[in-house]
Design an enzyme around this catalytic site. Structure first.
Site, mmCIF file in Angstrom:
data_model
loop_
_atom_site.group_PDB
_atom_site.id
_atom_site.type_symbol
_atom_site.label_atom_id
_atom_site.label_comp_id
_atom_site.label_asym_id
_atom_site.label_seq_id
_atom_site.Cartn_x
_atom_site.Cartn_y
_atom_site.Cartn_z
ATOM 1 N N ASP A 50 9.275 2.897 0.012
ATOM 2 C CA ASP A 50 8.187 3.495 0.767
ATOM 3 C C ASP A 50 8.396 3.109 2.229
ATOM 4 O O ASP A 50 8.060 2.013 2.656
ATOM 5 C CB ASP A 50 6.837 2.998 0.239
ATOM 6 C CG ASP A 50 5.669 3.560 1.049
ATOM 7 O OD1 ASP A 50 5.922 4.206 2.088
ATOM 8 O OD2 ASP A 50 4.518 3.339 0.643
ATOM 9 N N LYS B 258 3.786 8.732 9.076
ATOM 10 C CA LYS B 258 3.585 8.079 10.369
ATOM 11 C C LYS B 258 4.582 8.540 11.453
ATOM 12 O O LYS B 258 4.423 9.643 11.952
ATOM 13 C CB LYS B 258 3.553 6.565 10.180
ATOM 14 C CG LYS B 258 2.381 6.215 9.236
ATOM 15 C CD LYS B 258 2.017 4.781 9.078
ATOM 16 C CE LYS B 258 0.700 4.669 8.334
ATOM 17 N NZ LYS B 258 0.711 3.893 7.118
ATOM 18 N N TYR C 83 0.855 -1.188 0.000
ATOM 19 C CA TYR C 83 0.000 0.000 0.000
ATOM 20 C C TYR C 83 0.890 1.236 0.000
ATOM 21 O O TYR C 83 1.833 1.329 0.785
ATOM 22 C CB TYR C 83 -0.899 -0.007 1.248
ATOM 23 C CG TYR C 83 -1.830 1.184 1.345
ATOM 24 C CD1 TYR C 83 -2.882 1.349 0.433
ATOM 25 C CD2 TYR C 83 -1.672 2.148 2.345
ATOM 26 C CE1 TYR C 83 -3.745 2.439 0.526
ATOM 27 C CE2 TYR C 83 -2.537 3.236 2.442
ATOM 28 C CZ TYR C 83 -3.567 3.375 1.528
ATOM 29 O OH TYR C 83 -4.418 4.455 1.625
HETATM 30 C C1 PLP Z 1 0.144 4.377 5.746
HETATM 31 C C2 PLP Z 1 0.940 4.164 4.545
HETATM 32 C C3 PLP Z 1 0.880 5.045 3.448
HETATM 33 C C4 PLP Z 1 -0.110 6.180 3.386
HETATM 34 O O1 PLP Z 1 0.108 7.146 4.359
HETATM 35 P P1 PLP Z 1 -1.095 8.127 4.774
HETATM 36 O O2 PLP Z 1 -0.461 9.051 5.763
HETATM 37 O O3 PLP Z 1 -2.169 7.266 5.346
HETATM 38 O O4 PLP Z 1 -1.529 8.832 3.544
HETATM 39 C C5 PLP Z 1 1.753 4.852 2.407
HETATM 40 N N1 PLP Z 1 2.632 3.831 2.414
HETATM 41 C C6 PLP Z 1 2.710 2.971 3.442
HETATM 42 C C7 PLP Z 1 3.731 1.888 3.412
HETATM 43 C C8 PLP Z 1 1.857 3.087 4.523
HETATM 44 O O5 PLP Z 1 1.924 2.197 5.511
#
Ligand code: PLP
Length: 428
Positions: free
Chosen positions: A241, A269, A146
């Site tokens: 990511d 995060k 994701y």
């Molecule tokens: C949570 C997450 C996102 C998206 O971040 P948001 O702050 O919710 O937009 C993107 N990549 C990874 C790996 C994530 O865990």
């Protein structure tokens, strides 16, 4: 029997008349595990307190940000102090410079970094930059990963899309998804084939270096190394990511922990310590294609917001100054893995536990879970039952078999014992 979730049940009914599904982000709904989501009121350290007065040990931690536990004094004090100056300027501030320097000192391979307000923004910007820099359009992502909810990423995605089995997302045009190529996680051959098939068309490979949106999935030996070489060979930008793993698996995130260099990295995060901050950064040459230096446009009214950055800066500073916290998190993770495993084994419940540092997931099935397919093959209905049992026992797990659990430094021996006692009472 009294209903211990009475207020939450009333609130979700009311919420659903005003907010789609009653929630402002789909993973908060209990749609896949059943029942109604618990409405939270406050939190302290390792504990959450809901509207009905129930108390829970938190294994979500706002899906990652609260690595220092809830209401850490350094973070709340930093916010309170900043509040006295201003909320937002739309002009540069000294704190942003300090934040950029701190990020660079902690994370490898970041020459330039820009702040945004979410992980989604960080990932969509990094992809645009990779495309602008290489002049190519296609990119590879992995099934079950994701990268936020930008159009191009919502193909075979993890997190809520896996939980709710959303295969294709209405509203995303064929054009937007046309350049998204997908491969199975841990399958280097598929990546190789895509590079061969789309020679000179692939701008980037984006990957969660340790996946956390289909449970916790660890990259197998040679997988990320192989992707690194393929990107070099084909002049594609490797984007890690690290929205989940950044500042969580080590000061320098997965890059440091797994000793692999990415070209661009995205953060979210933990970097905001509970307030909306994201970031993307990487090699100077690539980052200089971003406006106003280059022409790849990227902007944000609240990017680098002083209050949000003060929370992130306090969080990162604390981690930076206390590196032994990572050893502590590792030890907690290993202990949880062993003790949960022991408890389930004694009950004869088939399971696989994946864990690295403060990321852990329990899958009900005997086979190894190495990609989205194997994650899907575990016993989801047993997980749902387990989830509700744990909730009733005061342990708050992600309401989905497809999510990793994230814990904080506030988890001590006491909370570990309570968690294991709760598992010991589970009847499958
Ligand atoms: C949570 C997450 C996102 C998206 O971040 P948001 O702050 O919710 O937009 C993107 N990549 C990874 C790996 C994530 O865990």
């Amino acid at each position: 029997m009294s209903n211990k979730y009475k207020k939450s049940e009333q609130l979700i009914q009311e919420a659903a008349t005003h907010i789609p599904g009653g929630v402002n982000s789909p993973v908060r709904a209990f749609k896949s595990v059943g029942g109604s989501p618990v409405f939270m009121k406050r939190a302290k350290g390792a504990y959450l307190f809901d509207e009905d007065g129930n108390q829970y040990i938190d294994y979500i931690n706002s899906w990652g940000p609260m690595i220092l536990g809830h209401n850490h004094p350094n973070v709340t004090e930093a916010i309170q102090e900043k509040l006295q100056d201003a909320l937002s300027f739309g002009a540069p501030t000294k704190l942003e410079v300090e934040m950029a320097k701190l990020i660079k000192s902690m994370a490898p391979n970041v020459d330039l970094v820009r702040l945004v307000s979410s992980g989604t923004e960080a990932c969509m910007s990094a992809l645009r930059i990779a495309r602008g820099y290489t002049g190519k359009n296609k990119f590879i992502k992995f099934e079950g990963c994701y990268h936020g909810h930008a159009d191009a990423f919502l193909v075979k995605a993890g997190s809520g899309l896996a939980t709710f089995n959303i295969q294709t997302v209405p509203g995303i045009t064929a054009g937007a998804a046309n350049d998204t190529l997908t491969a199975a996680y841990n399958n280097l051959d598929e990546v190789k084939s895509l590079f061969a098939q789309y020679e000179n068309e692939i701008a980037a490979v984006i990957i969660e270096p340790v996946a956390g949106n289909m449970g916790c999935i660890i990259p197998q030996q040679g997988f990320l190394e192989g992707i690194r070489s393929l990107c070099d060979e084909h002049k594609a930008v490797l984007i890690f990511d690290e929205v989940m793993t950044g500042f969580r698996l080590a000061k320098g995130g997965a890059q440091e922990r797994l000793k692999i260099n990415a070209d661009l990295v995205t953060y979210g995060k933990v970097i905001g310590g509970g307030l909306p901050v994201g970031a993307f950064g990487g090699k100077r040459e690539i980052m200089e294609s971003v406006a106003p230096v280059g022409k790849v446009y990227q902007a944000g009214t609240l990017s680098g917001n002083p209050i949000a950055v003060s929370a992130g800066f306090a969080t990162l500073s604390y981690l930076n100054e206390n590196p032994e916290l990572y050893t502590q998190l590792d030890r907690t993770g290993e202990l949880l893995k062993n003790l949960i495993g022991e408890s389930l084994f004694k009950k004869g419940i088939e399971h696989t536990i994946n864990q690295l540092g403060s990321m852990i997931s329990v899958h009900f099935g005997e086979h190894a879970v190495t990609d989205f397919k194997t994650a899907s093959e575990s016993n989801i209905s047993l997980f749902n039952k387990f989830f509700h049992h744990m909730l009733d026992e005061g342990v708050y797990l992600p309401p989905s078999a497809y999510e990793s659990w994230f814990f904080s430094i506030a988890i001590t021996q006491n909370e570990i014992e309570k968690t294991i006692n709760a598992i010991n009472k589970f009847e499958s």
